[in-house]
Enzyme design. Structure first.
Site, PDB file in Angstrom:
ATOM      1  N   GLU A 188       0.825  -1.220   0.000  1.00 58.78           N
ATOM      2  CA  GLU A 188       0.000   0.000   0.000  1.00 58.78           C
ATOM      3  C   GLU A 188       0.857   1.267   0.000  1.00 58.78           C
ATOM      4  O   GLU A 188       1.261   1.743   1.055  1.00 58.78           O
ATOM      5  CB  GLU A 188      -0.941   0.030   1.219  1.00 58.78           C
ATOM      6  CG  GLU A 188      -1.820   1.276   1.235  1.00 58.78           C
ATOM      7  CD  GLU A 188      -2.795   1.348   2.411  1.00 58.78           C
ATOM      8  OE1 GLU A 188      -3.594   2.300   2.446  1.00 58.78           O
ATOM      9  OE2 GLU A 188      -2.757   0.469   3.290  1.00 58.78           O
ATOM     10  N   LYS A 230      -2.491  -2.141  -3.093  1.00 62.17           N
ATOM     11  CA  LYS A 230      -3.556  -1.283  -2.552  1.00 62.17           C
ATOM     12  C   LYS A 230      -3.165   0.178  -2.779  1.00 62.17           C
ATOM     13  O   LYS A 230      -2.576   0.815  -1.918  1.00 62.17           O
ATOM     14  CB  LYS A 230      -3.780  -1.560  -1.061  1.00 62.17           C
ATOM     15  CG  LYS A 230      -4.868  -0.677  -0.453  1.00 62.17           C
ATOM     16  CD  LYS A 230      -5.275  -1.091   0.957  1.00 62.17           C
ATOM     17  CE  LYS A 230      -6.309  -0.117   1.508  1.00 62.17           C
ATOM     18  NZ  LYS A 230      -6.933  -0.564   2.764  1.00 62.17           N
TER      19      LYS A 230
END
Length: 363
Positions: A188, A230
Site C-alpha cells: 500500500e 492497494k
C-alpha cells in the site's frame, strides 16, 4: 548478474497465489477493519462513544456478525492486532467467525509512519524489526494476508526522490518477509488526497511511485503472483477547484496502472482515501467499465467507505446493532457490484454522500 537463489518453493508460491486469487475473486473485495486504537478514538468520538476496548469489540462485532450475504462480496477482512484476539458475545473468536464464512483473515503489520530526516515533512513506515517472528505467529493464529501502508504527499516539492525510493524499499522488504511465512502481502503506497493538485499531477506522481515500488519488488525477488496492490485512485487534490467525473478518474487511474503494474499481479484493491461511500462506489464502478484492457482484478479495500453508514446507524447502542449490520451489508453488496462494473448508484443522499476526508490521514 549472479543468479538469484529461489526464495520460495513451488508449494509456497502456489499457496500465496491461491490466497491472493481467493481474496479478489470476481465481485469480491476487502473490508479494512484494521484501524488502530487511535483511529478508533476518532471514529467513536464522532458518535459520542468512549474509546474503550469493549466498545471497539462491540463495534467490530457489528461488522463481523454480518450474515452469509457478505460471502459473495467480501473476500478478506484486515484485522488490527487487538481484534485478531477478540471474541464475540458468545465467546467465538472473531477470526473463526470470519473464516467460517469462507472469508480470509488479514492483519495490519506496520507500526505507523515516522518522519524521514532530510525531507520536507515526508515520512517512512516503521515495523520491520521483529516482522519475521510476528508474521510466523500471525500465520499460526489464522492470518493469510497482511497489509503495510506507506504514505506520500503531493506538493511543490514532494514527493521527493528520497521518499519514493525509501518507501518502495520498505514495502519490498515487508513483502519478502511476509511471503517467507506464507502470508500474502498487500502493498500500500498511499498518495494522500491533501492539496490542490489536479488530476494530471496525481496521475504523474502515481506512475512514478508505482514504477519505483515494482522496481523494488523485483530487486527483492518478491513473487508478484502472490501479492496484491492497494493504491489510491488517481483523483484531484481535495482542495482542487476542478471537479472531475468518475469516467475521467477511471481513465487516469487505469492508465497509470497499465503503465506501471505488471500483469502478473492478481489484483488491485483500491483504498477509498476519504471519498464518500457513494463516491468510492461510483469511481470503482467507472474503473471497471473503463474501455482500456485491464489484466488485473480491480476491486476495493475500503475502511471508512464501507463503515460510515454502519457507524452512524450503530451510535454505540446494542439495540441498533442489527440495523448497523444491515447498513454494512448493503454497502458491501454495492461495492461487490461496482467491482464488476454493475453498480447503478444508490441515489442515496444522507450518510453515504458525506465526505470522509481527513487531512494528513494517519492510522
Amino acid at each position: 548478474m549472479p543468479h538469484s537463489y529461489p526464495a520460495l518453493s513451488a508449494e509456497q508460491k502456489k499457496e500465496l497465489s491461491d490466497i491472493a486469487l481467493r481474496i479478489v475473486a470476481p465481485g469480491k473485495g476487502i473490508l479494512a477493519a484494521d484501524e488502530s486504537v487511535g483511529s478508533m478514538a476518532k471514529r467513536l468520538s464522532q458518535i459520542g462513544v468512549e474509546n474503550t476496548e469493549e466498545n471497539r469489540r462491540l463495534y467490530r462485532q457489528v461488522l463481523f456478525s454480518a450474515d452469509d450475504r457478505v460471502k459473495k462480496c467480501i473476500g478478506g477482512v484486515i484485522f488490527f492486532h487487538e481484534t485478531l484476539y477478540q471474541k464475540d458475545d458468545n465467546g467465538v473468536p472473531f477470526v473463526r467467525t470470519i473464516q467460517e464464512k469462507g472469508i480470509l483473515v488479514g492483519i495490519k503489520v506496520d507500526k505507523g509512519v515516522v518522519p524521514l530526516a532530510g525531507t520536507d515533512g515526508e515520512t517512512t513506515t516503521q515495523g520491520l524489526d521483529g516482522l519475521l517472528e510476528r508474521c510466523a505467529q500471525y500465520k499460526k493464529d489464522g492470518a493469510d494476508f497482511a497489509k503495510w501502508r506507506c504514505v506520500l504527499k503531493i506538493s511543490d516539492r514532494t514527493p521527493s526522490a528520497l521518499a519514493i525510493l525509501e518507501n518502495a524499499n520498505v514495502l519490498a522488504r515487508y513483502a519478502s518477509i511476509c511471503q517467507q511465512n506464507g502470508i500474502v502481502p498487500i502493498v500500500e503506497p498511499e498518495i494522500l488526497p491533501d492539496g490542490d493538485h489536479d488530476l494530471k499531477r496525481c496521475q504523474f506522481v502515481t506512475e512514478k511511485v508505482l514504477a519505483a515500488v515494482y522496481k523494488a519488488l523485483s530487486d527483492h525477488h518478491v513473487y508478484l503472483e502472490g501479492t496484491l496492490l492497494k493504491p489510491n485512485m488517481v483523483t484531484p487534490g481535495h482542495a482542487c477547484p476542478i471537479k472531475y467525473s468518475p469516467e475521467e478518474i477511471a481513465m487516469a487511474t487505469v492508465t497509470a496502472l497499465r503503465r506501471t503494474v505488471p500483469p502478473a499481479v492478481p489484483g488491485v484493491t483500491f483504498l477509498s482515501g476519504g471519498q464518500s461511500e457513494e463516491e468510492a462506489s461510483l469511481n470503482l464502478n467507472a474503473i471497471n467499465r473503463c474501455s482500456l484492457p485491464r489484466p488485473w482484478a480491480l476491486t476495493f479495500s475500503y475502511g471508512r467507505a464501507l463503515q460510515a453508514s454502519a457507524l452512524s446507524a450503530w451510535r454505540g447502542q446494542r439495540d441498533n446493532a442489527g440495523a448497523a449490520t444491515e447498513e454494512f451489508i448493503k454497502r458491501a453488496e454495492m461495492n461487490g457490484l461496482a467491482a464488476q462494473g454493475k453498480y447503478e448508484g444508490s441515489g442515496d443522499g444522507g450518510a453515504a454522500a458525506q465526505s470522509l476526508y481527513v487531512a494528513n490521514h494517519a492510522y
